[in-house]
Design a protein around this motif. Structure first.
Motif, PDB file in Angstrom:
ATOM      1  N   ILE A  97      36.416  40.162  29.116  1.00 16.50           N
ATOM      2  CA  ILE A  97      36.544  39.374  30.344  1.00 16.50           C
ATOM      3  C   ILE A  97      37.614  40.023  31.216  1.00 16.50           C
ATOM      4  O   ILE A  97      38.730  40.278  30.751  1.00 16.50           O
ATOM      5  CB  ILE A  97      36.930  37.921  30.032  1.00 16.50           C
ATOM      6  CG1 ILE A  97      35.918  37.297  29.059  1.00 16.50           C
ATOM      7  CG2 ILE A  97      36.999  37.095  31.318  1.00 16.50           C
ATOM      8  CD1 ILE A  97      36.314  35.931  28.554  1.00 16.50           C
ATOM      9  N   PHE A  98      37.267  40.306  32.489  1.00 17.22           N
ATOM     10  CA  PHE A  98      38.165  40.984  33.410  1.00 17.22           C
ATOM     11  C   PHE A  98      38.427  40.090  34.617  1.00 17.22           C
ATOM     12  O   PHE A  98      37.612  39.238  34.977  1.00 17.22           O
ATOM     13  CB  PHE A  98      37.545  42.304  33.894  1.00 17.22           C
ATOM     14  CG  PHE A  98      37.227  43.276  32.785  1.00 17.22           C
ATOM     15  CD1 PHE A  98      38.134  44.254  32.421  1.00 17.22           C
ATOM     16  CD2 PHE A  98      36.014  43.206  32.108  1.00 17.22           C
ATOM     17  CE1 PHE A  98      37.845  45.155  31.407  1.00 17.22           C
ATOM     18  CE2 PHE A  98      35.710  44.096  31.087  1.00 17.22           C
ATOM     19  CZ  PHE A  98      36.638  45.079  30.734  1.00 17.22           C
ATOM     20  N   ASN A  99      39.565  40.321  35.282  1.00 21.10           N
ATOM     21  CA  ASN A  99      39.846  39.595  36.526  1.00 21.10           C
ATOM     22  C   ASN A  99      39.372  40.407  37.723  1.00 21.10           C
ATOM     23  O   ASN A  99      38.738  41.461  37.572  1.00 21.10           O
ATOM     24  CB  ASN A  99      41.330  39.235  36.640  1.00 21.10           C
ATOM     25  CG  ASN A  99      42.230  40.468  36.746  1.00 21.10           C
ATOM     26  OD1 ASN A  99      41.760  41.591  36.959  1.00 21.10           O
ATOM     27  ND2 ASN A  99      43.526  40.270  36.617  1.00 21.10           N
ATOM     28  N   SER A 101      40.879  42.322  39.617  1.00 21.80           N
ATOM     29  CA  SER A 101      41.474  43.657  39.719  1.00 21.80           C
ATOM     30  C   SER A 101      40.935  44.598  38.657  1.00 21.80           C
ATOM     31  O   SER A 101      41.397  45.733  38.535  1.00 21.80           O
ATOM     32  CB  SER A 101      43.007  43.567  39.583  1.00 21.80           C
ATOM     33  OG  SER A 101      43.560  42.829  40.646  1.00 21.80           O
ATOM     34  N   GLY A 102      39.973  44.114  37.866  1.00 24.29           N
ATOM     35  CA  GLY A 102      39.398  44.922  36.806  1.00 24.29           C
ATOM     36  C   GLY A 102      40.265  45.016  35.572  1.00 24.29           C
ATOM     37  O   GLY A 102      40.058  45.890  34.726  1.00 24.29           O
ATOM     38  N   VAL A 103      41.223  44.097  35.434  1.00 22.62           N
ATOM     39  CA  VAL A 103      42.155  44.105  34.289  1.00 22.62           C
ATOM     40  C   VAL A 103      41.686  43.076  33.268  1.00 22.62           C
ATOM     41  O   VAL A 103      41.358  41.945  33.623  1.00 22.62           O
ATOM     42  CB  VAL A 103      43.582  43.770  34.760  1.00 22.62           C
ATOM     43  CG1 VAL A 103      44.537  43.711  33.574  1.00 22.62           C
ATOM     44  CG2 VAL A 103      44.054  44.782  35.786  1.00 22.62           C
ATOM     45  N   PRO A 104      41.649  43.432  31.965  1.00 27.03           N
ATOM     46  CA  PRO A 104      41.233  42.459  30.943  1.00 27.03           C
ATOM     47  C   PRO A 104      42.168  41.257  30.905  1.00 27.03           C
ATOM     48  O   PRO A 104      43.381  41.397  30.979  1.00 27.03           O
ATOM     49  CB  PRO A 104      41.319  43.263  29.636  1.00 27.03           C
ATOM     50  CG  PRO A 104      41.246  44.700  30.045  1.00 27.03           C
ATOM     51  CD  PRO A 104      41.911  44.770  31.385  1.00 27.03           C
ATOM     52  N   ILE A 105      41.578  40.053  30.771  1.00 31.03           N
ATOM     53  CA  ILE A 105      42.372  38.824  30.728  1.00 31.03           C
ATOM     54  C   ILE A 105      42.049  37.998  29.485  1.00 31.03           C
ATOM     55  O   ILE A 105      42.361  36.813  29.426  1.00 31.03           O
ATOM     56  CB  ILE A 105      42.133  37.964  31.990  1.00 31.03           C
ATOM     57  CG1 ILE A 105      40.641  37.642  32.160  1.00 31.03           C
ATOM     58  CG2 ILE A 105      42.667  38.650  33.223  1.00 31.03           C
ATOM     59  CD1 ILE A 105      40.349  36.662  33.287  1.00 31.03           C
ATOM     60  N   ASP A 106      41.439  38.625  28.475  1.00 32.16           N
ATOM     61  CA  ASP A 106      41.005  37.894  27.281  1.00 32.16           C
ATOM     62  C   ASP A 106      41.908  38.127  26.075  1.00 32.16           C
ATOM     63  O   ASP A 106      41.542  37.791  24.943  1.00 32.16           O
ATOM     64  CB  ASP A 106      39.570  38.277  26.933  1.00 32.16           C
ATOM     65  CG  ASP A 106      39.393  39.795  26.795  1.00 32.16           C
ATOM     66  OD1 ASP A 106      40.395  40.534  26.872  1.00 32.16           O
ATOM     67  OD2 ASP A 106      38.244  40.239  26.613  1.00 32.16           O
ATOM     68  N   ASN A 107      43.087  38.748  26.317  1.00 29.66           N
ATOM     69  CA  ASN A 107      44.039  39.033  25.232  1.00 29.66           C
ATOM     70  C   ASN A 107      43.486  40.018  24.201  1.00 29.66           C
ATOM     71  O   ASN A 107      43.970  40.067  23.067  1.00 29.66           O
ATOM     72  CB  ASN A 107      44.470  37.739  24.520  1.00 29.66           C
ATOM     73  CG  ASN A 107      45.195  36.775  25.449  1.00 29.66           C
ATOM     74  OD1 ASN A 107      46.023  37.200  26.253  1.00 29.66           O
ATOM     75  ND2 ASN A 107      44.878  35.490  25.349  1.00 29.66           N
ATOM     76  N   MET A 211      32.085  39.962  31.558  1.00 25.81           N
ATOM     77  CA  MET A 211      32.455  38.909  32.503  1.00 25.81           C
ATOM     78  C   MET A 211      33.559  39.385  33.440  1.00 25.81           C
ATOM     79  O   MET A 211      34.564  39.954  32.990  1.00 25.81           O
ATOM     80  CB  MET A 211      32.914  37.654  31.758  1.00 25.81           C
ATOM     81  CG  MET A 211      31.850  37.010  30.893  1.00 25.81           C
ATOM     82  SD  MET A 211      32.430  35.490  30.063  1.00 25.81           S
ATOM     83  CE  MET A 211      32.606  34.380  31.475  1.00 25.81           C
ATOM     84  N   TYR A 212      33.372  39.152  34.750  1.00 27.03           N
ATOM     85  CA  TYR A 212      34.403  39.380  35.763  1.00 27.03           C
ATOM     86  C   TYR A 212      34.660  38.022  36.420  1.00 27.03           C
ATOM     87  O   TYR A 212      33.737  37.407  36.964  1.00 27.03           O
ATOM     88  CB  TYR A 212      33.940  40.395  36.801  1.00 27.03           C
ATOM     89  CG  TYR A 212      33.753  41.781  36.223  1.00 27.03           C
ATOM     90  CD1 TYR A 212      34.804  42.683  36.164  1.00 27.03           C
ATOM     91  CD2 TYR A 212      32.506  42.174  35.728  1.00 27.03           C
ATOM     92  CE1 TYR A 212      34.638  43.941  35.622  1.00 27.03           C
ATOM     93  CE2 TYR A 212      32.325  43.438  35.188  1.00 27.03           C
ATOM     94  CZ  TYR A 212      33.401  44.320  35.126  1.00 27.03           C
ATOM     95  OH  TYR A 212      33.232  45.558  34.581  1.00 27.03           O
ATOM     96  N   VAL A 213      35.889  37.557  36.339  1.00 32.90           N
ATOM     97  CA  VAL A 213      36.179  36.184  36.734  1.00 32.90           C
ATOM     98  C   VAL A 213      37.351  36.123  37.705  1.00 32.90           C
ATOM     99  O   VAL A 213      38.418  36.686  37.456  1.00 32.90           O
ATOM    100  CB  VAL A 213      36.494  35.315  35.496  1.00 32.90           C
ATOM    101  CG1 VAL A 213      36.865  33.909  35.918  1.00 32.90           C
ATOM    102  CG2 VAL A 213      35.309  35.289  34.543  1.00 32.90           C
ATOM    103  N   ASN A 214      37.127  35.442  38.819  1.00 34.52           N
ATOM    104  CA  ASN A 214      38.195  35.096  39.752  1.00 34.52           C
ATOM    105  C   ASN A 214      38.279  33.579  39.799  1.00 34.52           C
ATOM    106  O   ASN A 214      37.329  32.917  40.192  1.00 34.52           O
ATOM    107  CB  ASN A 214      37.901  35.654  41.146  1.00 34.52           C
ATOM    108  CG  ASN A 214      38.826  35.083  42.204  1.00 34.52           C
ATOM    109  OD1 ASN A 214      38.462  34.147  42.906  1.00 34.52           O
ATOM    110  ND2 ASN A 214      40.022  35.615  42.313  1.00 34.52           N
ATOM    111  N   LEU A 215      39.412  33.038  39.343  1.00 35.43           N
ATOM    112  CA  LEU A 215      39.594  31.597  39.344  1.00 35.43           C
ATOM    113  C   LEU A 215      40.037  31.114  40.722  1.00 35.43           C
ATOM    114  O   LEU A 215      40.519  31.900  41.541  1.00 35.43           O
ATOM    115  CB  LEU A 215      40.622  31.192  38.290  1.00 35.43           C
ATOM    116  CG  LEU A 215      40.261  31.522  36.834  1.00 35.43           C
ATOM    117  CD1 LEU A 215      41.406  31.129  35.906  1.00 35.43           C
ATOM    118  CD2 LEU A 215      38.977  30.830  36.414  1.00 35.43           C
TER     119      LEU A 215
END
Length: 451
Positions: A97-99, A101-107, A211-215
């Motif tokens: 899962i990426f944000n 900016s293309g950075v992983p956010i799933d730990n 997954m690419y996610v912007n909250l």
């Protein structure tokens, strides 16, 4: 001059997340800044935010700060990186899962050393495209039977706030027979993001999902990057690895609103209802990434577009309708057969599907339409004929057996179920379908199709 090392000061103004920087020697730079290039903003010698160049005018460079500008002073400095945004691309992105900016956010493990692919590339050369001819099965009867989803199709789900469009989109991602599913979430609340994540995990499809996610709480500028990240990776997978890629995006109205917000901050002159005049071209640039590549795979795009006030003439759905190849209309918790349309279904119906598909599809919708008219006649206290009562029974059973969103049924059993429903509600002689098909498929007294 090394733009990656040279630091520039001279911030003229900060408007929202937009930074206007004056650079006096732009013309003399060996590698001058280009539109869409990245930059690093530093304050007091420390990293503050990643940014993207969005406008160049003489000596004024306008940048969008990814992390916002709260706490940023005019004494901050900017370093130009001389490259555009890139998406991580390797076999290790599946299940991640990426944000925006293309950075992983799933730990999960870091992916900084993985290969990357540039986003915002040109649309595919038409010579490389082939005519859509393969169906993507979803096991949702209102799609597979009545409005087939075809590989390389670009099609939105038109809906309104409060409808279960995200749950419906997630079901398609879980059940679709695609090789890869790429999910792009735009301005999602956390509950929706968690629901998608849990749905993919519970169904055991995360191994083929990215997954690419912007909250909603994330920077607005990152919202504009999510579709480009998702589509760049999808195109790479289709062209180089021959994958059949399904891209799911929600909600494109939130994406358009983000463009409007940035445009207002840039003091652009708005057009219809405050949206920028290039709304059509910006949407088309993303949707036109849908393609069936000659000798390779395909990219299919299915996106949610919410209609404020259920107004189909709103600029976002209105422009979307000119670009895409039909729509699924999610209304009152069901896929409305009258508002939905797939303009490419004729490329697969009867060619990749059973011979009775076209006839049974048209007959079911015709009788449902007549059943709705019979309901209106009944509501206005008109006398109903015997056939009208049959139509009423048919329309009620049709809603229960086919239109509910929780129904999961493969195409062939769904076609058989259509024959069974026709036999339950009408006499064989009353149904207007080719006789040869009725002789072969009409359901007997045991409720089973002859074939």
């Amino acid at each position: 001059m090394d733009l990656g090392l040279t630091s520039y000061k001279g911030i003229a103004s900060i408007v929202g997340d937009i930074i206007n920087l004056r650079v006096s020697d732009v013309a003399t730079m060996s590698t001058p800044p280009r539109n869409r290039d990245l930059a690093i903003i530093e304050q007091n010698g420390e990293f503050f935010s990643l940014a993207q160049i969005i406008k160049l005018s003489d000596d004024l460079v306008s940048l969008q700060a990814f992390s916002g500008t709260k706490g940023l002073s005019n004494n901050a400095s900017v370093r130009f990186l001389g490259e555009t945004m890139q998406a991580i691309y390797s076999e290790n992105i599946f299940g991640r899962i990426f944000n925006g900016s293309g950075v992983p956010i799933d730990n999960g493990p870091g992916l900084t050393q993985e290969p990357k692919v540039a986003i915002n590339g040109p649309t595919v050369n038409p010579v490389s495209r082939v005519l859509a001819s393969r169906m993507i099965r979803t096991n949702i009867p209102m799609i597979d039977v009545f409005n087939c989803l075809v590989e390389s199709q670009k099609i939105p789900i038109f809906s309104v706030a409060g409808e279960p469009f995200n749950k419906f989109l997630g079901r398609i991602g879980v059940q679709a027979d695609a090789d890869v599913v790429i999910f792009a979430g735009l301005g999602l609340i956390f509950d929706d993001y968690y629901s998608f994540k849990k749905m993919f995990e519970d169904a055991g499809v995360m191994s083929r999902t990215v997954m690419y996610v912007n909250l909603a709480s994330d920077p607005v500028v990152e919202r504009l990057m999510v579709p480009d990240l998702a589509l760049a990776v999808a195109e790479k997978l289709a062209v180089e690895e021959g994958k059949r890629v399904l891209v799911l995006m929600t909600d494109m109205t939130a994406y358009a609103d983000a463009m409007k917000e940035i445009g207002i901050a840039m003091e652009h002159i708005p057009s219809n209802r405050g949206y920028m005049g290039d709304l059509y071209s910006q949407l088309a640039r993303r949707y036109e990434k849908a393609c069936d590549f000659r000798g390779a795979g395909s990219v299919t795009i299915l996106s949610v577009t919410t209609m404020p006030g259920n107004d189909v003439t709103h600029p976002v759905p209105d422009n979307t309708g000119y670009i895409t190849e039909g729509q699924f209309y999610l209304h009152n918790g069901v896929i409305d057969p009258f508002g939905s349309l797939s303009r490419l279904k004729q490329h697969v119906i009867g060619k990749q599907t059973r011979e009775d598909h076209s006839q049974i599809m048209n007959t079911m919708i015709r009788y449902y339409s007549e059943g709705v008219e019979a309901e209106q006649k009944q509501a206005m206290a008109f006398d109903l004929s015997e056939f009208d009562h049959k139509l009423l029974k048919f329309s009620q059973l049709f809603k229960q057996q086919f239109m509910r969103l929780d129904i999961s049924m493969a195409l062939e059993p769904a076609l058989d179920a259509c024959w069974v429903l026709l036999a339950e509600c009408f006499d064989k002689e009353e149904v207007i379908i080719k006789q040869v098909l009725k002789d072969k498929y009409w359901a007997g007294t045991d409720g089973k199709v002859s074939a």
